[in-house]
Design an enzyme around this catalytic site. Structure first.
Site, short mmCIF file in Angstrom:
data_model
loop_
_atom_site.label_atom_id
_atom_site.label_comp_id
_atom_site.label_asym_id
_atom_site.label_seq_id
_atom_site.Cartn_x
_atom_site.Cartn_y
_atom_site.Cartn_z
N HIS A 126 0.83 -1.20 0.00
CA HIS A 126 0.00 0.00 0.00
C HIS A 126 0.87 1.26 0.00
O HIS A 126 0.62 2.20 -0.76
CB HIS A 126 -0.91 -0.01 1.23
CG HIS A 126 -1.63 1.28 1.47
ND1 HIS A 126 -2.90 1.53 1.00
CD2 HIS A 126 -1.26 2.39 2.15
CE1 HIS A 126 -3.26 2.74 1.37
NE2 HIS A 126 -2.28 3.28 2.07
N GLU A 127 1.90 1.28 0.85
CA GLU A 127 2.75 2.46 0.95
C GLU A 127 3.57 2.66 -0.32
O GLU A 127 3.73 3.79 -0.80
CB GLU A 127 3.67 2.34 2.17
CG GLU A 127 2.94 2.27 3.49
CD GLU A 127 2.02 3.46 3.75
OE1 GLU A 127 2.31 4.57 3.24
OE2 GLU A 127 1.01 3.29 4.45
N HIS A 130 1.62 4.33 -3.10
CA HIS A 130 1.56 5.79 -3.06
C HIS A 130 2.69 6.39 -3.91
O HIS A 130 2.50 7.39 -4.60
CB HIS A 130 1.69 6.30 -1.62
CG HIS A 130 0.43 6.20 -0.82
ND1 HIS A 130 -0.76 6.78 -1.21
CD2 HIS A 130 0.19 5.62 0.39
CE1 HIS A 130 -1.68 6.55 -0.30
NE2 HIS A 130 -1.14 5.84 0.68
N GLU A 189 -5.86 7.01 -0.78
CA GLU A 189 -5.79 5.81 0.05
C GLU A 189 -6.46 4.62 -0.64
O GLU A 189 -5.92 3.50 -0.64
CB GLU A 189 -6.46 6.07 1.41
CG GLU A 189 -5.69 7.01 2.30
CD GLU A 189 -4.31 6.49 2.64
OE1 GLU A 189 -4.19 5.30 3.00
OE2 GLU A 189 -3.34 7.25 2.51
#
Length: 265
Positions: A126-127, A130, A189
């Site tokens: 997920h990070e 980004h 997100e």
């Protein structure tokens, strides 16, 4: 040219010259170059390493690096082609992050919530997502345009001698935050969840564990969180529904992955 027309012209030029598309097909505006973001990311990461306690535990570091390396191998070369630097910060906060320039940070508090390699891979994926989607660039660009627009509004109000200017500007600022910046962050997100799900699956981590992760996150929060309307992050239930919606494709990628990591804490 009046200040108002100048600001409008600058806004139009900036928007037209910086329009691009995110990995999920969403239209975005990015005013900064990849090299600028990479330099910022490196500087920020170096500062954090000097200001925060770094874990010296070999097992923790090897475990996190094992997972992060498998995730990083799925990152396109045009995003970052070098070796990612992975650091474990010895702090209780349940968090992780990735920065442009190939930087990944994981806090030891997260290791108490992410129960296995798959769940930690969901967070790291997920990070890193980004970074792939250049959300930092987009947020900075949005902030630049919003500040320019608000300054133009302030100048117009003052030039026309409109009363209660500070009150009006304050209201506009709140409207921008709730109406633009917060939903914008929630969009980031959700997009990172989708991209991250695909990353972890292609890296050979079980994407179904991302649902378990957010169930654990909800328990760890103890139910204490802001209403979703005023939060930069979607509620855990919303994230779980979105992940489940995209699970079929992720499972196909997971089954096709020839590599099944065995990272152990």
């Amino acid at each position: 040219m009046t200040f108002r027309l100048l600001c409008i012209s600058l806004l139009c030029i900036a928007c037209l010259s910086a329009c691009t598309t995110s990995p999920t097909g969403r239209k975005t505006i990015k005013l900064y170059s990849s090299s600028q973001l990479a330099n910022m990311g490196t500087q920020a990461f170096d500062s954090m390493k000097s200001e925060q306690k770094v874990s010296s535990k070999t097992v923790e570091n090897e475990y996190v690096r094992c997972i992060a390396t498998h995730i990083a191998q799925q990152v396109p070369d045009n995003v970052f082609a070098g070796e990612w630097e992975v650091v474990v910060f010895d702090e209780d906060q349940i968090n992780a992050f990735a920065l442009p320039g190939g930087k990944i940070g994981v806090y030891t508090g997260l290791l108490n919530v992410a129960e296995n390699q798959h769940q930690l891979a969901a967070v790291i994926g997920h990070e890193v997502a980004h970074v792939i989607a250049e959300h930092g660039n987009e947020r900075m660009s949005s902030g630049t345009l919003i500040n320019l627009g608000m300054e133009a509004t302030n100048q117009i109000l003052q030039s026309n001698q409109v009363g209660q200017t500070p009150m009006i500007m304050s209201a506009i600022g709140l409207g921008v935050q709730v109406g633009v910046q917060l939903p914008f962050s929630r969009t980031h997100e959700s997009e990172a969840d989708i991209i991250g799900l695909d990353l972890m699956a292609k890296a050979g981590f079980d994407p179904q564990q991302s649902v378990n992760l957010w169930q654990n996150m909800a328990k760890a929060s103890g139910g204490q969180r802001q209403p979703e309307l005023l939060s930069t992050h979607p509620a855990p239930d919303s994230r779980i529904k979105m992940l489940q919606k995209n699970m079929k494709g992720a499972m196909q990628s997971y089954k096709l992955s020839k590599n099944k990591p065995n990272c152990r804490p």
